[in-house]
Design a protein around this motif. Structure first.
Motif, PDB file in Angstrom:
ATOM      1  N   PRO A  51      76.318  -5.098  57.451  1.00  0.00           N
ATOM      2  CA  PRO A  51      74.911  -4.756  57.636  1.00  0.00           C
ATOM      3  C   PRO A  51      74.458  -3.634  56.714  1.00  0.00           C
ATOM      4  O   PRO A  51      75.266  -2.795  56.289  1.00  0.00           O
ATOM      5  CB  PRO A  51      74.851  -4.299  59.103  1.00  0.00           C
ATOM      6  N   ASP A  52      73.169  -3.601  56.399  1.00  0.00           N
ATOM      7  CA  ASP A  52      72.597  -2.519  55.593  1.00  0.00           C
ATOM      8  C   ASP A  52      72.963  -1.157  56.161  1.00  0.00           C
ATOM      9  O   ASP A  52      73.208  -0.196  55.427  1.00  0.00           O
ATOM     10  CB  ASP A  52      71.067  -2.628  55.564  1.00  0.00           C
ATOM     11  N   GLU A  53      72.982  -1.097  57.486  1.00  0.00           N
ATOM     12  CA  GLU A  53      73.201   0.188  58.150  1.00  0.00           C
ATOM     13  C   GLU A  53      74.564   0.802  57.846  1.00  0.00           C
ATOM     14  O   GLU A  53      74.736   2.027  57.947  1.00  0.00           O
ATOM     15  CB  GLU A  53      73.022   0.030  59.663  1.00  0.00           C
ATOM     16  N   ALA A  54      75.554  -0.017  57.460  1.00  0.00           N
ATOM     17  CA  ALA A  54      76.853   0.535  57.073  1.00  0.00           C
ATOM     18  C   ALA A  54      76.709   1.465  55.873  1.00  0.00           C
ATOM     19  O   ALA A  54      77.421   2.465  55.748  1.00  0.00           O
ATOM     20  CB  ALA A  54      77.838  -0.589  56.758  1.00  0.00           C
ATOM     21  N   HIS A  71      75.892  13.169  44.856  1.00  0.00           N
ATOM     22  CA  HIS A  71      75.440  12.002  44.094  1.00  0.00           C
ATOM     23  C   HIS A  71      75.853  10.749  44.848  1.00  0.00           C
ATOM     24  O   HIS A  71      77.032  10.571  45.187  1.00  0.00           O
ATOM     25  CB  HIS A  71      76.061  12.006  42.696  1.00  0.00           C
ATOM     26  N   LEU A  72      74.902   9.876  45.110  1.00  0.00           N
ATOM     27  CA  LEU A  72      75.141   8.670  45.903  1.00  0.00           C
ATOM     28  C   LEU A  72      75.360   7.478  44.978  1.00  0.00           C
ATOM     29  O   LEU A  72      74.496   7.130  44.172  1.00  0.00           O
ATOM     30  CB  LEU A  72      73.952   8.411  46.832  1.00  0.00           C
ATOM     31  N   ALA A  73      76.530   6.858  45.107  1.00  0.00           N
ATOM     32  CA  ALA A  73      76.903   5.752  44.224  1.00  0.00           C
ATOM     33  C   ALA A  73      76.297   4.434  44.697  1.00  0.00           C
ATOM     34  O   ALA A  73      76.009   4.240  45.874  1.00  0.00           O
ATOM     35  CB  ALA A  73      78.419   5.632  44.157  1.00  0.00           C
ATOM     36  N   HIS A  74      76.109   3.543  43.752  1.00  0.00           N
ATOM     37  CA  HIS A  74      75.715   2.132  43.942  1.00  0.00           C
ATOM     38  C   HIS A  74      74.835   1.862  45.178  1.00  0.00           C
ATOM     39  O   HIS A  74      75.193   1.104  46.068  1.00  0.00           O
ATOM     40  CB  HIS A  74      76.949   1.222  43.958  1.00  0.00           C
ATOM     41  N   VAL A  75      73.665   2.494  45.193  1.00  0.00           N
ATOM     42  CA  VAL A  75      72.712   2.275  46.288  1.00  0.00           C
ATOM     43  C   VAL A  75      72.198   0.840  46.208  1.00  0.00           C
ATOM     44  O   VAL A  75      71.825   0.351  45.137  1.00  0.00           O
ATOM     45  CB  VAL A  75      71.545   3.279  46.190  1.00  0.00           C
ATOM     46  N   ILE A 117      74.598   7.279  53.869  1.00  0.00           N
ATOM     47  CA  ILE A 117      73.620   7.945  52.998  1.00  0.00           C
ATOM     48  C   ILE A 117      72.930   9.062  53.776  1.00  0.00           C
ATOM     49  O   ILE A 117      72.785  10.190  53.282  1.00  0.00           O
ATOM     50  CB  ILE A 117      72.596   6.936  52.444  1.00  0.00           C
ATOM     51  N   ALA A 118      72.522   8.749  54.997  1.00  0.00           N
ATOM     52  CA  ALA A 118      71.857   9.754  55.833  1.00  0.00           C
ATOM     53  C   ALA A 118      72.787  10.939  56.093  1.00  0.00           C
ATOM     54  O   ALA A 118      72.386  12.105  55.977  1.00  0.00           O
ATOM     55  CB  ALA A 118      71.404   9.122  57.146  1.00  0.00           C
ATOM     56  N   ARG A 119      74.039  10.659  56.454  1.00  0.00           N
ATOM     57  CA  ARG A 119      74.997  11.741  56.707  1.00  0.00           C
ATOM     58  C   ARG A 119      75.184  12.610  55.483  1.00  0.00           C
ATOM     59  O   ARG A 119      75.169  13.852  55.557  1.00  0.00           O
ATOM     60  CB  ARG A 119      76.350  11.165  57.144  1.00  0.00           C
ATOM     61  N   ASP A 120      75.365  11.973  54.332  1.00  0.00           N
ATOM     62  CA  ASP A 120      75.649  12.731  53.123  1.00  0.00           C
ATOM     63  C   ASP A 120      74.443  13.537  52.655  1.00  0.00           C
ATOM     64  O   ASP A 120      74.585  14.631  52.103  1.00  0.00           O
ATOM     65  CB  ASP A 120      76.165  11.795  52.030  1.00  0.00           C
ATOM     66  N   ILE A 121      73.250  13.010  52.872  1.00  0.00           N
ATOM     67  CA  ILE A 121      72.039  13.779  52.584  1.00  0.00           C
ATOM     68  C   ILE A 121      71.999  15.038  53.450  1.00  0.00           C
ATOM     69  O   ILE A 121      71.715  16.142  52.972  1.00  0.00           O
ATOM     70  CB  ILE A 121      70.786  12.909  52.821  1.00  0.00           C
ATOM     71  N   LYS A 144      67.046  -1.247  50.705  1.00  0.00           N
ATOM     72  CA  LYS A 144      65.710  -0.649  50.789  1.00  0.00           C
ATOM     73  C   LYS A 144      65.729   0.589  51.672  1.00  0.00           C
ATOM     74  O   LYS A 144      65.114   1.613  51.353  1.00  0.00           O
ATOM     75  CB  LYS A 144      64.728  -1.684  51.342  1.00  0.00           C
ATOM     76  N   GLY A 145      66.454   0.513  52.788  1.00  0.00           N
ATOM     77  CA  GLY A 145      66.548   1.659  53.676  1.00  0.00           C
ATOM     78  C   GLY A 145      67.206   2.852  53.018  1.00  0.00           C
ATOM     79  O   GLY A 145      66.804   4.003  53.235  1.00  0.00           O
ATOM     80  N   GLY A 146      68.219   2.595  52.195  1.00  0.00           N
ATOM     81  CA  GLY A 146      68.862   3.669  51.462  1.00  0.00           C
ATOM     82  C   GLY A 146      67.903   4.356  50.506  1.00  0.00           C
ATOM     83  O   GLY A 146      67.888   5.585  50.382  1.00  0.00           O
ATOM     84  N   VAL A 147      67.090   3.570  49.828  1.00  0.00           N
ATOM     85  CA  VAL A 147      66.078   4.111  48.916  1.00  0.00           C
ATOM     86  C   VAL A 147      65.112   5.019  49.672  1.00  0.00           C
ATOM     87  O   VAL A 147      64.777   6.128  49.223  1.00  0.00           O
ATOM     88  CB  VAL A 147      65.316   2.969  48.222  1.00  0.00           C
ATOM     89  N   GLU A 148      64.672   4.579  50.846  1.00  0.00           N
ATOM     90  CA  GLU A 148      63.715   5.368  51.629  1.00  0.00           C
ATOM     91  C   GLU A 148      64.323   6.692  52.076  1.00  0.00           C
ATOM     92  O   GLU A 148      63.654   7.733  52.093  1.00  0.00           O
ATOM     93  CB  GLU A 148      63.235   4.550  52.821  1.00  0.00           C
TER      94      GLU A 148
END
Length: 424
Positions: free
Chosen positions: A204-207, A227-231, A212-216, A234-238
């Protein structure tokens, strides 16, 4: 040694110069001018575009230990054939690059090959086990530039926090592979319509987005650079857009396959389309393109991941994740230009200028006086079949292998020397 590139169209991230000459001497750009010089090697650049040598922040060269897939020499050859003059190989070698000896071996071997500049990304944790931090200061002195357990995300938030704090003390940063392994489980493609149709287990996208949310938030806590690799979603972009609006020290990359392909290509179970993160939906693909355009995603990086053919020619569930990417970087990104999604200045920003800025490599990423003479000459209209003759990698695990591509590196110049010339 002197060289002159005549009749160039020079594209930087902020300007375009037409019918100009680039004068190179002793590996440095001496001038960008209308004038000429004598007693110099001449390349006629009519009908070519000159851009700063590309910088790929995410490759896998498999050396040491897995050289049957790729090694630093073959990886370097693939890089320059793709117009790339600087590479950052990840740490998942065998043994893992978690100490200064392995880092030094990689740097020295690249210098011996002499085609590219290689800055290793060393492991965050010893053995990439997510437990004990590596000796970052010692590894940086040996030539590393950043740290990542790419492929094996650091699941322990306390360990990741300390990694951010530790790396920042040395002026370095962390590259996160954002994936909640527990949620991803044994998934092999995107969770959705195609996973249902094929019966393949989905991710799932949420994985991706949870991490991403945690690392932010960890970057916010530590004020360190993440630095976030291979995003790929759409949710990650937001989430990244939100982080940047708050001034959190976060940068991000996207891979060409994620803005060129979707999960719809997986209906015939071709393992060359199997990658991690997986190909997502059309909506996700468009979100990645828009994020490249508006600066939410900072750079394009290939995640070049060569595998032996036997590791792909198996049942889909058992096939290795990943595709090669160095020699398809330019044509896939030029497709965005051709389609009007980005312009050539943005192409340069995403593939050269912004990577140089993130990596603090101020001697490259721009064609100007006193900069390093790392230059890629591109024919944007050149059509060719990406086949065994063109391919310089040891591996052929790419869905674009055997396909017609448009846009080719004609010359790659590294430190003022021609290190690649296109031959069809």
């Amino acid at each position: 040694m002197k060289m002159i590139l005549k009749n160039c169209k020079v594209v930087n991230y902020d300007n375009i110069l037409k019918e100009i000459n680039i004068i190179i001497e002793n590996g440095i750009i001496k001038d960008v001018t209308n004038e000429s010089i004598e007693d110099a090697e001449v390349i006629d650049c009519s009908n070519l575009i000159a851009v700063p040598g590309l910088i790929d922040m995410h490759v896998h060269f498999r050396d040491p230990g897995l050289e049957y897939k790729e090694d630093i020499e073959s990886g370097s050859k693939a890089a320059v054939a793709g117009g790339v003059t600087t590479c950052l190989p990840m740490a998942n070698t065998k043994p893992v690059n978690d100490n200064s000896s392995i880092t030094r071996y990689m740097v020295d071997k690249a210098k011996e090959v002499g085609l590219i500049d290689l800055f290793p990304v060393a492991a965050i944790t010893k053995g990439m086990k997510g437990e004990e931090l590596t000796e970052m200061g010692d590894i940086l002195e040996a030539g590393a530039i950043a740290f990542s357990d790419d492929g094996l995300p650091v699941m322990n938030s306390e360990v990741m926090r300390r990694a951010l704090e530790y790396a920042s003390q040395f002026g370095s940063f962390i590259i996160s592979h954002p994936e909640d392994k527990n949620l991803a489980g044994k998934g092999v493609i995107n969770e959705g319509k195609i996973s249902t149709l094929t019966g393949l287990k989905g991710i799932p996208d949420e994985a991706e987005e949870i991490m991403i949310a945690r690392d932010i938030l960890l970057a916010k806590l530590t004020k360190a650079h993440m630095h976030l690799a291979h995003v790929s979603t759409k949710g990650g972009v937001e989430l990244i857009k939100w982080a940047k609006s708050l001034g959190i020290n976060v940068t991000a990359e996207a891979a060409p396959h994620h803005f060129s392909l979707t999960e719809d290509y997986l209906t015939d179970y071709d393992t060359n389309y199997k990658m991690n993160p997986p190909l997502r939906t059309e909506e996700d693909k468009e979100a990645i393109i828009e994020a490249l355009k508006d600066g939410t995603i900072d750079v394009i990086a290939t995640d070049h991941a060569p595998h032996h053919k036997d590791e792909k020619f198996v049942e889909f569930d058992n096939a290795a994740f990943g595709i090669t990417g160095l020699q398809t970087l330019i044509p896939l990104t030029l497709k965005l230009v051709e389609d009007g999604k980005i312009d050539m200045k943005k192409f340069v920003e995403l593939t050269s200028y912004k990577p140089a800025q993130i990596l603090k490599l101020n001697d490259r990423g721009y064609i100007a006086k006193r900069k390093k003479a790392d230059i890629t000459l591109i024919d944007i209209n050149k059509e060719y079949i990406f086949d065994e003759k063109i391919n310089k990698s040891k591996s052929t695990n790419s869905p674009f292998f055997g396909k017609k591509l448009k846009g080719a590196t004609i010359y790659t110049i590294k430190n003022g020397k021609i290190v690649y010339k296109f031959q069809n």
